[in-house]
Design an enzyme around this catalytic site. Sequence first.
Site, PDB file in Angstrom:
ATOM      1  CB  SER A   1      -0.961  -0.067   1.195  1.00  0.00           C
ATOM      2  OG  SER A   1      -1.978   0.877   1.092  1.00  0.00           O
TER       3      SER A   1
ATOM      4  CG  HIS B   1      -4.080  -1.131  -2.685  1.00  0.00           C
ATOM      5  ND1 HIS B   1      -5.217  -0.965  -1.947  1.00  0.00           N
ATOM      6  CD2 HIS B   1      -3.057  -0.762  -1.869  1.00  0.00           C
ATOM      7  CE1 HIS B   1      -4.898  -0.525  -0.729  1.00  0.00           C
ATOM      8  NE2 HIS B   1      -3.591  -0.398  -0.667  1.00  0.00           N
TER       9      HIS B   1
END
Length: 177
Positions: A59, A82
Amino acid sequence: RVDSAGVVAELMELAAQYNKIDVHINSKGGDVFGGMAIYNALRNSTADITIYVDGLAASIAGVIALCGKPLYMNRYARLMLHRVSGYAYGTADDMRRTAEQAESLENDLADMIAGRCGMKAEDVKAAYFDGGEHWFTAQEAMDTGMISGIVDSGGVQEPAANATTEEIYDYTNRLLE
């Protein structure tokens, strides 16, 4: 839990004392705003900073790792990118503003990633912000130009190819023992 203000302050203090700093990352990610502060502190530091992904950079931690300094991944580490995620509460207008903020953050993150990978921001968004999680082994990250090289873990049993985030995180903590 790591606090971004503490990381930035410590980095500034270390940069005032040392010309070379090694940063080791093993993180599931967290708050995008705090992550951007860490990313900017690393990018703007006057010290020669080398970044290592020891186990997991997921992330926003994956974006921090890609800040443009030399970046190495442990042979068995993983990097994950993401879309920005969050939540909204309130009226339809409140939720639209939250969605617009998330899209604006994604544009910034795409620029940050594109700078490291030699891609266009639009291509980063199409490739990595499509709603799924995009996991990279060290070799895959090397093949895409995300990292500068691969380092070895010294013989600790690597996680399975389908390892969960928790298993990769635990693996890295075993490396540090």
